[in-house]
Design an enzyme around this catalytic site. Structure first.
Site, PDB file in Angstrom:
ATOM      1  N   TYR A 153      15.908  -9.657   1.338  1.00 19.17           N
ATOM      2  CA  TYR A 153      16.405  -8.620   2.255  1.00 19.17           C
ATOM      3  C   TYR A 153      16.946  -7.395   1.537  1.00 19.17           C
ATOM      4  O   TYR A 153      17.442  -6.481   2.173  1.00 19.17           O
ATOM      5  CB  TYR A 153      17.460  -9.190   3.212  1.00 19.17           C
ATOM      6  CG  TYR A 153      18.598  -9.960   2.572  1.00 19.17           C
ATOM      7  CD1 TYR A 153      19.619  -9.296   1.924  1.00 19.17           C
ATOM      8  CD2 TYR A 153      18.643 -11.347   2.641  1.00 19.17           C
ATOM      9  CE1 TYR A 153      20.663  -9.995   1.342  1.00 19.17           C
ATOM     10  CE2 TYR A 153      19.682 -12.062   2.052  1.00 19.17           C
ATOM     11  CZ  TYR A 153      20.685 -11.384   1.414  1.00 19.17           C
ATOM     12  OH  TYR A 153      21.711 -12.070   0.832  1.00 19.17           O
ATOM     13  N   LYS A 154      16.879  -7.374   0.219  1.00 21.05           N
ATOM     14  CA  LYS A 154      17.360  -6.209  -0.539  1.00 21.05           C
ATOM     15  C   LYS A 154      16.194  -5.247  -0.729  1.00 21.05           C
ATOM     16  O   LYS A 154      15.712  -4.685   0.248  1.00 21.05           O
ATOM     17  CB  LYS A 154      18.029  -6.681  -1.822  1.00 21.05           C
ATOM     18  CG  LYS A 154      19.291  -7.484  -1.489  1.00 21.05           C
ATOM     19  CD  LYS A 154      19.951  -8.175  -2.644  1.00 21.05           C
ATOM     20  CE  LYS A 154      21.188  -8.916  -2.137  1.00 21.05           C
ATOM     21  NZ  LYS A 154      21.791  -9.772  -3.136  1.00 21.05           N
TER      22      LYS A 154
HETATM   23  C1  LIG Z   1      22.417 -10.872  -2.697  1.00 21.00           C
HETATM   24  C2  LIG Z   1      22.583 -11.966  -3.690  1.00 21.00           C
HETATM   25  C3  LIG Z   1      22.679 -13.285  -3.273  1.00 21.00           C
HETATM   26  C4  LIG Z   1      22.685 -13.602  -1.815  1.00 21.00           C
HETATM   27  O1  LIG Z   1      22.743 -14.938  -1.524  1.00 21.00           O
HETATM   28  P1  LIG Z   1      22.624 -15.408   0.000  1.00 21.00           P
HETATM   29  O2  LIG Z   1      22.498 -16.853  -0.092  1.00 21.00           O
HETATM   30  O3  LIG Z   1      21.435 -14.703   0.590  1.00 21.00           O
HETATM   31  O4  LIG Z   1      23.852 -14.957   0.707  1.00 21.00           O
HETATM   32  C5  LIG Z   1      22.794 -14.271  -4.245  1.00 21.00           C
HETATM   33  N1  LIG Z   1      22.819 -13.959  -5.559  1.00 21.00           N
HETATM   34  C6  LIG Z   1      22.725 -12.679  -5.989  1.00 21.00           C
HETATM   35  C7  LIG Z   1      22.735 -12.373  -7.440  1.00 21.00           C
HETATM   36  C8  LIG Z   1      22.621 -11.649  -5.067  1.00 21.00           C
HETATM   37  O5  LIG Z   1      22.554 -10.387  -5.479  1.00 21.00           O
END
Ligand SMILES: *Cc1c(COP(=O)(O)O)cnc(C)c1O
Length: 422
Positions: A232-233
């Site tokens: 989602y990024k």
């Molecule tokens: C955005 C991000 C996550 C997100 O984890 P979710 O399980 O989707 O909340 C995890 N690790 C890193 C390094 C991130 O940047």
């Protein structure tokens, strides 16, 4: 402060005019022309095609097709994984699958890796890593009574490879690192880390959340063992879209994940009595995927596949260079400090600016100035560049509004306390 030349807005506009990727912005929904979005590293913009595609999946797939639609839906985790593998991760077909969240995938793959190195009792992680990564490793270490070594990375420049090398004893089972630091944007050398770990007999689990879709990742060429990452990024899959996981082909049969769900089962619909995982990447699946969120990854990849990641990287480097230059010229006199590597080759696609009032400044930018970036403790303003839709004038205007806000001290009326989401 060495910058003498002033960067005019025209310079940014000229860069946009010459940008071979400029047409891609139209592939994204940008409903407020005056809002400057510099947070695509946290939640990517909505692709124009997504709402229509989801409408179709809902109406035709769910509404009309009902349970019959699973005949096609069941393959999507794997098909989208193969597309990600080929275009953004430098991996082979059958090495990537989309499933669960990044956090859950970290847990699954870390557990599997620890079981594959019996006798070794140390996990190496990074003190500066994203919180969920640190917490999950803390939990695993406590549950299994292992030793967790957290390396002290530099908050601005990231992890020094010598610090890692010194920690790589014969007791290390697993090394967990993010390719791009969520806070500073510091970029690690994946191949160098992998070869150091391999010499020590440890497996490496990469988090590619801030790299996928913007850094040319070469899991195959760099001998990557395991990886996870968010969709989602920079991949624009939508809020909470399921994450990807990668396991190198030759490791797949050696690894057993801890959650024995029916989506990993051989002959899933045979509904057999005993768990017997398939021999391939599907063994890392657990249960029914959130289909609508999974579906949203498809139109996002349709856009991204039209441009090589190396081209996105080139533009990302240029956007970052402009931001760093403007920050040094305009913001350093107001107490900002670049809290990221200055060398673009050592950075991902965002920068951090340190300022004691970063929290209120971030909120002031959003509420009064229509500039969306974010705040990360203790004192960092984080500014992201998504080369598919961020324009050079967005960087110029965003930093210009930031400069005006700090000159007027307009953030000082804001309360000091933070909102729940920053
Ligand atoms: C955005 C991000 C996550 C997100 O984890 P979710 O399980 O989707 O909340 C995890 N690790 C890193 C390094 C991130 O940047």
């Amino acid at each position: 402060m060495s910058m003498k030349t002033k960067v005019a807005r025209d310079t940014a506009a000229d860069l946009d005019a010459a940008d071979p990727l400029r047409a891609f912005r139209r592939e994204f929904v940008c409903p407020e022309p005056d809002t400057i979005y510099l947070d695509g590293n946290s939640l990517g913009r909505l692709p124009t095609a997504t709402a229509g595609f989801l409408g179709q999946v809902v109406r035709d797939g769910w509404g009309a097709g009902l349970v019959r639609s699973w005949e096609t839906w069941i393959n999507w985790s794997r098909q989208l994984g193969d597309r990600l593998a080929a275009h953004t991760l430098g991996a082979q077909p059958g090495e990537v699958v989309i499933s669960d969240s990044t956090s859950v995938n970290l847990y699954k793959l870390a557990t599997a890796a620890l079981d594959a190195r019996p006798g070794r009792r140390t996990i190496v992680a990074d003190l500066g890593d994203f919180p969920t990564n640190r917490y999950i490793m803390q939990g695993l270490a406590e549950q299994r009574r292992l030793r967790l070594v957290t390396l002290r990375s530099d908050p601005d420049h990231g992890l020094d490879l010598d610090v890692l090398r010194r920690a790589l004893s014969g007791d290390v089972a697993l090394v967990v690192l993010s390719l791009v630091s969520y806070r500073s944007g510091a970029l690690l050398d994946m191949a160098a880390v992998n070869s150091a770990a391999e010499r020590a007999g440890a497996l490496v689990l990469w988090d590619l959340s801030h790299a996928a879709g913007v850094i040319p990742v070469r899991l195959g060429a760099a001998q990557g063992d395991l990886a996870v990452g968010s969709t989602y990024k920079y991949l624009n899959g939508g809020p909470g879209s399921p994450a990807f996981l990668y396991v190198r082909k030759d490791l797949q049969r050696q690894l057993r994940q801890p959650i024995w769900g029916w989506f990993g089962q051989r002959d899933q619909f045979g509904m057999g009595e005993v768990y017997d995982p398939v021999g391939d990447i599907d063994r890392f699946l657990v249960g029914t995927p959130p289909l609508l969120s999974l579906a949203a990854i498809q139109p996002a990849l349709d856009v991204m596949e039209r441009v090589p990641i190396s081209r996105l990287r080139e533009k990302s480097v240029q956007l970052g260079a402009l931001a760093v230059r403007l920050a040094e010229e305009w913001l350093a006199p107001h107490g900002f400090r670049l809290a990221s590597p200055r060398d673009p080759a050592r950075r991902g696609s965002h920068i951090a600016l340190a300022h004691p009032e970063a929290s209120r400044i971030s909120r002031g930018l959003r509420s009064e100035n229509k500039v969306i970036c974010d705040f990360r403790p203790p004192d960092r303003l984080r500014i992201g560049f998504a080369p598919l839709y961020t324009r050079f004038v967005d960087v110029w205007d965003g930093l210009d509004r930031l400069r005006a806000l700090v000159e007027s001290r307009g953030y000082e009326q804001l309360p000091v306390d933070m909102s729940r989401v920053t």
